[in-house]
Design a protein around this motif. Structure first.
Motif, PDB file in Angstrom:
ATOM      1  N   LYS A   1       0.832  -1.186   0.000  1.00 58.39           N
ATOM      2  CA  LYS A   1       0.000   0.000   0.000  1.00 58.39           C
ATOM      3  C   LYS A   1       0.877   1.251   0.000  1.00 58.39           C
TER       4      LYS A   1
ATOM      5  N   GLU B   1      -2.570   5.769   1.579  1.00 58.35           N
ATOM      6  CA  GLU B   1      -3.695   4.862   1.856  1.00 58.35           C
ATOM      7  C   GLU B   1      -3.725   4.362   3.298  1.00 58.35           C
TER       8      GLU B   1
ATOM      9  N   GLU C   1     -11.661  -1.859   2.299  1.00 54.44           N
ATOM     10  CA  GLU C   1     -10.592  -0.950   1.892  1.00 54.44           C
ATOM     11  C   GLU C   1     -10.472   0.234   2.833  1.00 54.44           C
TER      12      GLU C   1
END
Length: 494
Positions: free
Chosen positions: A430, A434, A491
């Motif tokens: 990632k 994020e 997410e």
């Protein structure tokens, strides 16, 4: 009349030679103190330098001040969580072990070399303490450390056994100079001095930490000066009150180093530099004090004494004090051989010179010879022995970040912490953008192998990266939870 510019010039040359010689010592794997002593001897009256110096009182004063700063720096850099598992064994080795070593060594010198029992015990007391700096300088020079709790044991024992050796030396000298004084009088005095010194050092360390956080000095440069004054205050006050000043200084540094206060990193760096400066000055002065032409006269007795100390006295005491411990036979053997002698015995050997003891010159030269022999033989063979016994491990890599955060009086809550990215965690692959870090945590740097990356929103995290994060304790705790999370529900949770 003193030629002040010449004094400055000579002093600077000796210091520069000592600093550069440390690189030579590192390359060949022997303690730097040996090169400092050699430079002092070469600069002395018997060497090409021709500096006339035979002032034992000045050498003793310099040595005492230097030891106070060295012990404080050692305590300041000792982490409590490292010494806690070996505290009891370390205390036993630093007290009972030192006393047993002095007695065993004294009996040998008395029975084999023909010294009186008082002089034999005096010599044994002087050489009874070990030097941690010498041991770990040898290991660092070859990028080697010791495994498990062995390093912590040697570090704590060597850093805390000097007060016992100092007390024994002064006690024996008192018995010699005052024939009416008995050991039954000295033992209670020792207990009082050690307990009082330890408790007073603890109280002064706690008080110093509170003072550092509460005082608001206008100039940051005054905080290291405050630290130096604490060293002098602790040693002078406790000695005047009848306690053991050296133990108090060590304990004060230990408590202060394990406390949280502003400008802590700056203070540790300052006292690390002071420790090195004091070691260089002390070894140079002691090197100037010795006359190399006198050493051959004590070579035979010195070699016999050094051999007995290294092969018999130290191993016997080490095995006895570690009976019932969790240390293996290999670890005990390495601990026995790691008893390098350093500056403290040479400083203690100046006390008989001050008192005009009849055998003071012979004892001083023998002690100097024993220290040189110990550093050469044990220092050069320590690393091969550690590898042979399989108690060594690679020296842990400690990165030096291109930026550093230190607490100030205006920001006492924030701190920095290293957070490791482990394989299999949700953040691997990632980008930093994020992560959804808590608002109070800021990523300062990303360490990848031995390189440092400036964090950007598009920076992709890889396994074994290390994040240097700044924030308050609660925010850092939440940041760690984000970094260590292994399951992804959706997410938005990342």
């Amino acid at each position: 009349m003193f030629d002040l510019p010449l004094i400055f010039l000579v002093t600077s040359i000796l210091l520069l030679l000592s600093i550069f010689s440390s690189k030579l010592a590192e390359r060949f794997g022997f303690p730097a103190l040996l090169t400092f002593l050699a430079i002092g001897m070469l600069a002395g009256s018997d060497g090409p330098g021709g500096i006339q110096f035979d002032n034992a009182a000045a050498a003793n004063m310099v040595g005492s001040v230097a030891l106070a700063f060295i012990l404080f720096a050692g305590g300041l850099d000792t982490h409590w969580y490292n010494i806690k598992p070996v505290l009891v064994r370390g205390v036993v080795m630093a007290t009972i072990g030192v006393a047993l070593s002095a007695i065993v060594m004294g009996l040998f010198v008395c029975c084999i070399l023909g010294f009186s029992w008082q002089d034999g015990l005096l010599l044994g007391s002087i050489v009874s303490s070990t030097d941690a700096a010498a041991v770990f300088a040898v290991l660092r020079s070859r990028r080697v450390s010791l495994r498990d709790n062995l390093r912590s044991l040697l570090e704590f024992e060597s850093g805390s056994n000097d007060p016992m050796a100092i007390f024994l030396t002064l006690a024996v000298l008192q018995v010699i100079s005052q024939n009416t004084m008995s050991w039954t009088e000295l033992l209670p005095r020792f207990v009082v001095q050690m307990i009082f010194g330890g408790v007073a050092g603890w109280l002064l360390g706690r008080g110093a930490a509170r003072l550092m956080n509460r005082i608001r000095l206008d100039y940051e440069g005054l905080y290291p000066v405050l630290g130096a004054s604490i060293v002098l205050l602790t040693y002078g006050l406790i000695e005047k009150m009848g306690g053991n000043g050296f133990l108090a200084v060590y304990v004060c540094g230990l408590i202060l180093g394990n406390s949280d206060f502003i400008y802590k990193k700056s203070l540790i760096r300052f006292h690390d530099s002071m420790g090195w400066l004091m070691q260089i000055i002390m070894f140079l002065v002691l090197g100037l004090l010795v006359f190399p032409s006198h050493l051959p006269r004590v070579a035979k007795d010195g070699l016999l004494s050094a051999a007995f100390l290294m092969v018999v006295a130290r191993p016997v005491v080490t095995y006895l004090t570690l009976i019932g411990s969790s240390f293996s036979f290999s670890e005990r053997t390495l601990a026995a051989w790691a008893g390098l002698r350093g500056a403290v015995p040479i400083v203690l050997a100046t006390f008989p010179l001050l008192l005009g003891h009849p055998k003071s010159n012979e004892i001083f030269n023998m002690v100097f010879f024993i220290v040189l022999t110990s550093v050469l033989l044990q220092g050069m063979t320590l690393m091969p022995l550690a590898r042979f016994l399989k108690v060594d491990k690679p020296l842990e890599y400690r990165p030096r970040y291109p930026l550093e955060f230190d607490k100030t009086e205006n920001d006492v809550r924030n701190e920095t912490r290293e957070l490791d990215i482990l394989p299999g965690t949700a953040v691997v692959g990632k980008t930093i953008g994020e992560l959804h870090f808590p608002p109070g945590a800021l990523i300062l740097l990303v360490r990848r192998d031995k390189n440092f990356l400036v964090p950007r929103g598009q920076t992709v995290l890889e396994p074994y990266d290390t994040l240097l994060v700044l924030g308050e304790p609660e925010a850092l705790k939440k940041a760690r939870e984000v970094i260590t999370r292994r399951e992804i529900d959706n997410e938005n949770e990342i």
